[in-house]
Motif scaffolding. Structure first.
Motif, PDB file in Angstrom:
ATOM      1  N   GLN A  54     -55.593  49.161 -49.848  1.00  0.00           N
ATOM      2  CA  GLN A  54     -54.481  49.231 -48.892  1.00  0.00           C
ATOM      3  C   GLN A  54     -53.762  50.580 -48.972  1.00  0.00           C
ATOM      4  O   GLN A  54     -52.524  50.649 -48.912  1.00  0.00           O
ATOM      5  CB  GLN A  54     -53.494  48.073 -49.099  1.00  0.00           C
ATOM      6  N   LYS A  55     -54.555  51.623 -49.099  1.00  0.00           N
ATOM      7  CA  LYS A  55     -53.977  52.953 -49.242  1.00  0.00           C
ATOM      8  C   LYS A  55     -55.061  53.977 -48.907  1.00  0.00           C
ATOM      9  O   LYS A  55     -56.220  53.794 -49.268  1.00  0.00           O
ATOM     10  CB  LYS A  55     -53.533  53.134 -50.700  1.00  0.00           C
ATOM     11  N   ILE A  56     -54.667  55.030 -48.202  1.00  0.00           N
ATOM     12  CA  ILE A  56     -55.601  56.127 -47.920  1.00  0.00           C
ATOM     13  C   ILE A  56     -54.845  57.451 -48.031  1.00  0.00           C
ATOM     14  O   ILE A  56     -53.652  57.507 -47.699  1.00  0.00           O
ATOM     15  CB  ILE A  56     -56.272  55.959 -46.527  1.00  0.00           C
ATOM     16  N   LEU A  91     -59.131  50.589 -40.573  1.00  0.00           N
ATOM     17  CA  LEU A  91     -59.488  50.179 -41.945  1.00  0.00           C
ATOM     18  C   LEU A  91     -58.577  49.056 -42.426  1.00  0.00           C
ATOM     19  O   LEU A  91     -58.681  48.599 -43.563  1.00  0.00           O
ATOM     20  CB  LEU A  91     -59.343  51.376 -42.897  1.00  0.00           C
ATOM     21  N   GLY A  92     -57.633  48.663 -41.568  1.00  0.00           N
ATOM     22  CA  GLY A  92     -56.676  47.626 -41.944  1.00  0.00           C
ATOM     23  C   GLY A  92     -55.520  48.170 -42.772  1.00  0.00           C
ATOM     24  O   GLY A  92     -54.863  47.435 -43.505  1.00  0.00           O
ATOM     25  N   ILE A  93     -55.280  49.480 -42.669  1.00  0.00           N
ATOM     26  CA  ILE A  93     -54.222  50.128 -43.462  1.00  0.00           C
ATOM     27  C   ILE A  93     -53.100  50.587 -42.529  1.00  0.00           C
ATOM     28  O   ILE A  93     -53.342  51.406 -41.635  1.00  0.00           O
ATOM     29  CB  ILE A  93     -54.778  51.340 -44.248  1.00  0.00           C
ATOM     30  N   PRO A  94     -51.881  50.082 -42.722  1.00  0.00           N
ATOM     31  CA  PRO A  94     -50.786  50.498 -41.841  1.00  0.00           C
ATOM     32  C   PRO A  94     -50.327  51.919 -42.143  1.00  0.00           C
ATOM     33  O   PRO A  94     -50.595  52.467 -43.221  1.00  0.00           O
ATOM     34  CB  PRO A  94     -49.675  49.493 -42.143  1.00  0.00           C
ATOM     35  N   GLU A  99     -50.971  58.253 -47.405  1.00  0.00           N
ATOM     36  CA  GLU A  99     -50.338  59.362 -48.112  1.00  0.00           C
ATOM     37  C   GLU A  99     -50.844  60.662 -47.480  1.00  0.00           C
ATOM     38  O   GLU A  99     -52.052  60.940 -47.480  1.00  0.00           O
ATOM     39  CB  GLU A  99     -50.693  59.334 -49.604  1.00  0.00           C
ATOM     40  N   TRP A 100     -49.929  61.424 -46.901  1.00  0.00           N
ATOM     41  CA  TRP A 100     -50.301  62.691 -46.261  1.00  0.00           C
ATOM     42  C   TRP A 100     -50.174  63.821 -47.281  1.00  0.00           C
ATOM     43  O   TRP A 100     -49.140  63.959 -47.931  1.00  0.00           O
ATOM     44  CB  TRP A 100     -49.391  62.971 -45.070  1.00  0.00           C
ATOM     45  N   VAL A 101     -51.223  64.601 -47.397  1.00  0.00           N
ATOM     46  CA  VAL A 101     -51.234  65.724 -48.338  1.00  0.00           C
ATOM     47  C   VAL A 101     -51.456  66.993 -47.524  1.00  0.00           C
ATOM     48  O   VAL A 101     -52.295  67.002 -46.611  1.00  0.00           O
ATOM     49  CB  VAL A 101     -52.402  65.534 -49.346  1.00  0.00           C
ATOM     50  N   GLU A 102     -50.715  68.035 -47.838  1.00  0.00           N
ATOM     51  CA  GLU A 102     -50.944  69.281 -47.097  1.00  0.00           C
ATOM     52  C   GLU A 102     -52.248  69.934 -47.562  1.00  0.00           C
ATOM     53  O   GLU A 102     -52.437  70.203 -48.742  1.00  0.00           O
ATOM     54  CB  GLU A 102     -49.800  70.276 -47.284  1.00  0.00           C
TER      55      GLU A 102
END
Ligand code: GLU
Length: 291
Positions: A54-56, A91-94, A99-102
């Motif tokens: 539950q995380k990308i 993917l079922g992930i809200p 997590e946005w990474v530069e």
């Protein structure tokens, strides 16, 4: 009394919603909320692992209006960000679990190789040299290289006009290589395109070069300072979604989703909410390169 509190609370909610809207508008566009799928995937696939976690983690640009720019609320907005949100939703992930990474131009391959990000969606041109290290789903858009010049400069209209002259571009980008190798410009390297704007304004360089749509975002922000040297582009920059080199199952799955987005209007809505505020014509999804 209770109703007063409730009313106050709803007023507050309305006020903060309005603020969020205006803040994200500063960041270069509005956002959409793709519906989160209740997905299930074959065991052992990256899709299943991400869905279960539950995380990308997605790498994008933080300083490029229209495609990826971090707003004052700390969240990036733009067409690349919308593509990331739409894939996460499938993917079922809200959205709030992304997590946005530069990622800047130079560290995209290494961030994928080291597993610091699951995907890179960052105005990332698909090419053979990069395919040695990472894989690409897509393309989901095709840009082309252009030149940004000072508004009052009419001396540059084509890449041949910068031969032997100082041009700012970004280390690790395809446009920096092209302008140096093909047009013999003297590249003044920077880490981001934003870092090229002051040298251009101060005339330390005669132009900034990268993809037309990135430069169009800067012109939109400062139309009195800068302009595109020409509407013509001089390369093809097909944007792909970068992922681990050997993960063909994940790559094929992302390609399927991109084709789905073109059919169900997710693609069009994502464009209209972001880059489409400046570049009015909604692009067609390019033919997916299922190499
Ligand atoms: N699309 C080009 C590249 O991937 C230029 C834009 C960028 O540096 O992100 O190198």
């Amino acid at each position: 009394m209770k109703s007063l509190i409730t009313r106050r609370k709803s007023l507050l909610v309305a006020a903060s919603a309005a603020l969020a809207l205006s803040l994200s508008a500063c960041g270069g566009g509005s956002t959409t909320t793709p519906p989160v799928a209740s997905a299930s995937f074959e065991a052992g696939t990256t899709m299943q692992k991400l869905n279960e976690a539950q995380k990308i983690t997605i790498g994008t640009k933080f300083d490029q209006p229209l495609f990826g720019q971090k707003g004052l609320d700390g969240k990036p907005v733009g067409f690349d960000v919308e593509m990331g949100k739409a894939i996460a939703a499938k993917l079922g992930i809200p959205e709030d679990k992304i997590e946005w990474v530069e990622t800047v131009s130079q560290n995209r391959e290494s961030f994928i190789e080291q597993g610091r990000v699951d995907l890179v969606i960052a105005t990332y041109t698909i090419n053979d040299a990069r395919k040695e290290k990472v894989a690409f789903a897509g393309p989901y858009y095709e840009a082309g290289q252009a030149l940004l010049v000072n508004k009052d400069d009419n001396s540059i209209t084509k890449p041949e006009d910068v031969t032997g002259k100082k041009v700012c571009s970004v280390t690790g980008s395809t446009p920096a290589k092209t302008i140096a190798e093909k047009y013999n410009a003297e590249v003044v390297p920077a880490a981001t395109y934003t870092a090229c704007l002051e040298p251009l304004r101060n005339k330390q360089v005669v132009a900034v070069t990268t993809d037309n749509v990135i430069l169009a975002g800067y012109v939109d922000k400062e139309p009195d300072a800068f302009k595109l040297a020409s509407d013509e582009t001089f390369t093809k920059e097909p944007y792909g979604i970068g992922l681990k080199k050997d993960d063909t199952v994940f790559r094929n799955w992302i390609n399927d989703q991109l084709e789905e987005f073109a059919k169900d209007d997710t693609y069009k809505k994502a464009w209209e909410a972001t880059a489409g505020k400046v570049i009015k014509t909604v692009p067609e999804l390019p033919t997916i390169d299922r190499y």
